[in-house]
Scaffold this active site. Structure first.
Site, PDB file in Angstrom:
ATOM      1  CE  LYS A  15      -4.535  -1.622   1.079  1.00  0.00           C
ATOM      2  NZ  LYS A  15      -5.646  -1.761   2.013  1.00  0.00           N
ATOM      3  NE  ARG A  55      -7.953  -7.766  -0.438  1.00  0.00           N
ATOM      4  CZ  ARG A  55      -7.364  -6.964  -1.327  1.00  0.00           C
ATOM      5  NH1 ARG A  55      -6.328  -6.225  -0.981  1.00  0.00           N
ATOM      6  NH2 ARG A  55      -7.802  -6.898  -2.570  1.00  0.00           N
TER       7      ARG A  55
HETATM    8  C1  YH5 Z   1      -8.228  -4.065   2.606  1.00  0.00           C
HETATM    9  O1  YH5 Z   1      -7.356  -3.401   3.172  1.00  0.00           O
HETATM   10  N1  YH5 Z   1      -7.787  -3.395   0.178  1.00  0.00           N
HETATM   11  S1  YH5 Z   1      -8.060  -3.153  -2.527  1.00  0.00           S
HETATM   12  C2  YH5 Z   1      -3.322   0.422  -3.300  1.00  0.00           C
HETATM   13  C3  YH5 Z   1      -2.046  -0.112  -3.382  1.00  0.00           C
HETATM   14  C4  YH5 Z   1      -1.844  -1.445  -3.090  1.00  0.00           C
HETATM   15  C5  YH5 Z   1      -2.920  -2.229  -2.738  1.00  0.00           C
HETATM   16  C6  YH5 Z   1      -1.046   1.865  -4.191  1.00  0.00           C
HETATM   17  N2  YH5 Z   1      -9.452  -4.568  -0.679  1.00  0.00           N
HETATM   18  C7  YH5 Z   1      -8.429  -4.036   1.198  1.00  0.00           C
HETATM   19  O2  YH5 Z   1      -5.149  -3.737  -2.015  1.00  0.00           O
HETATM   20  N3  YH5 Z   1     -10.283  -5.562   1.400  1.00  0.00           N
HETATM   21  C8  YH5 Z   1      -8.437  -3.722  -0.923  1.00  0.00           C
HETATM   22  O3  YH5 Z   1      -0.928   0.574  -3.737  1.00  0.00           O
HETATM   23  C9  YH5 Z   1      -9.453  -4.787   0.651  1.00  0.00           C
HETATM   24  N4  YH5 Z   1      -9.088  -4.847   3.320  1.00  0.00           N
HETATM   25  C10 YH5 Z   1     -10.084  -5.576   2.730  1.00  0.00           C
HETATM   26  N5  YH5 Z   1     -10.883  -6.318   3.506  1.00  0.00           N
HETATM   27  C11 YH5 Z   1      -6.706  -1.991  -2.281  1.00  0.00           C
HETATM   28  C12 YH5 Z   1      -5.346  -2.587  -2.305  1.00  0.00           C
HETATM   29  C13 YH5 Z   1      -4.205  -1.698  -2.677  1.00  0.00           C
HETATM   30  C14 YH5 Z   1      -4.401  -0.357  -2.955  1.00  0.00           C
END
Ligand code: YH5
Length: 290
Positions: free
Chosen positions: A234, A268
């Site tokens: 993230k 996750r």
């Molecule tokens: C979560 O925390 N996150 S989608 C931006 C990034 C990297 C990854 C800029 N769905 C979650 O993974 N579901 C997502 O780099 C989720 N908890 C739950 N339960 C976002 C994501 C991401 C966004």
């Protein structure tokens, strides 16, 4: 939010029944991310390849994932919304192909009630909603689906949530929100024993808010339900360390371990093998300490 002593800890002795497949939450586990958007798993043209998604899911299962999270809509800040028919067209064929070939359950990462219903009918075993069932019809859809649910905290909406996030007490406000959503679920008859809670790292939070939430994560275990966290790759890592997304694995693993040490049960992640190793040794050390 109740104090941790007011509520017994989550009873995780029995595995959760995810549409016929068990999810063991008696120990830390990995949820593997499977994005089914056209930019992932292209067949070389404009089409998404179910074959490639299946191969990726089988790899994540072999690497130790306890559940695979399938998402057909990007919830990254600034992402474009996807129409409901398009989201169903992306996720349902993948769920149908995977449910028969995987031992582990599948979760559906969606905010839309129609997608929840179609995905669970196709075999998904858990609803993962970053909007905590606040969309019109989502509470009833989840109740009708009779599968476990993850309720996540988000301040604002994906398009604008990172503009100016504000909290007086991030942990207290996130805890109060999750408690309100637990109560909303109880009102429509969703069994509280089937609910996971997630503070929603990066969803309407500054780096400082994310760090405050991680530092105080243990307080959220006082809500009496297992905690899921998503920290993998993230932006907070990018902002703290000046790294782009391909370089964030070491910090992602550290954050996964730190979250489990503070009470998270399900993590996750995009990088299953590396995170699984880290959680194995974390769990072994905890077992030896008890
Ligand atoms: C979560 O925390 N996150 S989608 C931006 C990034 C990297 C990854 C800029 N769905 C979650 O993974 N579901 C997502 O780099 C989720 N908890 C739950 N339960 C976002 C994501 C991401 C966004």
């Amino acid at each position: 939010m109740p104090t941790p002593s007011a509520v017994p800890p989550a009873n995780t002795e029995r595995p959760l029944d995810c549409n016929g497949k068990p999810l063991d939450l008696s120990r830390p586990q990995v949820m593997g991310v499977l994005n089914v958007t056209p930019d992932s798993f292209s067949d070389g043209g404009d089409f998404f390849s179910v074959e490639q998604a299946l191969a990726r899911a089988l790899t994540m299962q072999a690497e130790g994932a306890a559940i695979i999270d399938i998402g057909g809509e990007s919830t990254r800040p600034g992402a474009q919304p996807v129409p409901v028919e398009e989201e169903i067209r992306r996720v349902v064929p993948v769920i149908e192909a995977l449910r028969a070939r995987l031992r582990v359950p599948l979760s559906i990462d969606t905010q839309k009630p129609e997608v929840m219903r179609a995905a669970v009918a196709a075999g998904a075993g858990l609803i993962n909603d970053v909007n905590a069932l606040r969309a019109p019809g989502a509470l009833q859809a989840a109740a009708d689906c009779s599968v476990p649910v993850c309720l996540m905290h988000m301040q604002g909406e994906p398009r604008s949530m990172q503009a100016a996030p504000h909290y007086e007490d991030a942990v207290g406000e996130v805890g109060a929100f999750l408690q309100e959503r637990l109560a909303a679920c109880a009102e429509v008859g969703i069994d509280p024993q089937c609910i996971l809670l997630d503070p929603g790292f990066g969803f309407g939070k500054s780096v400082q808010h994310n760090l405050q939430l991680l530092a105080g994560l243990h307080r959220l275990t006082g809500l009496g339900r297992p905690l899921l966290v998503g920290l993998s790759r993230k932006s907070m890592i990018g902002k703290m360390l000046g790294l782009d997304v391909a370089q964030r694995l070491p910090a992602s693993i550290a954050l996964a371990v730190l979250a489990v040490e503070r009470g998270a049960t399900l993590v996750r992640v995009h990088d299953v093998a590396a995170t699984w190793q880290a959680l194995q040794v974390t769990h072994a050390l905890r077992a030896a300490t008890a």
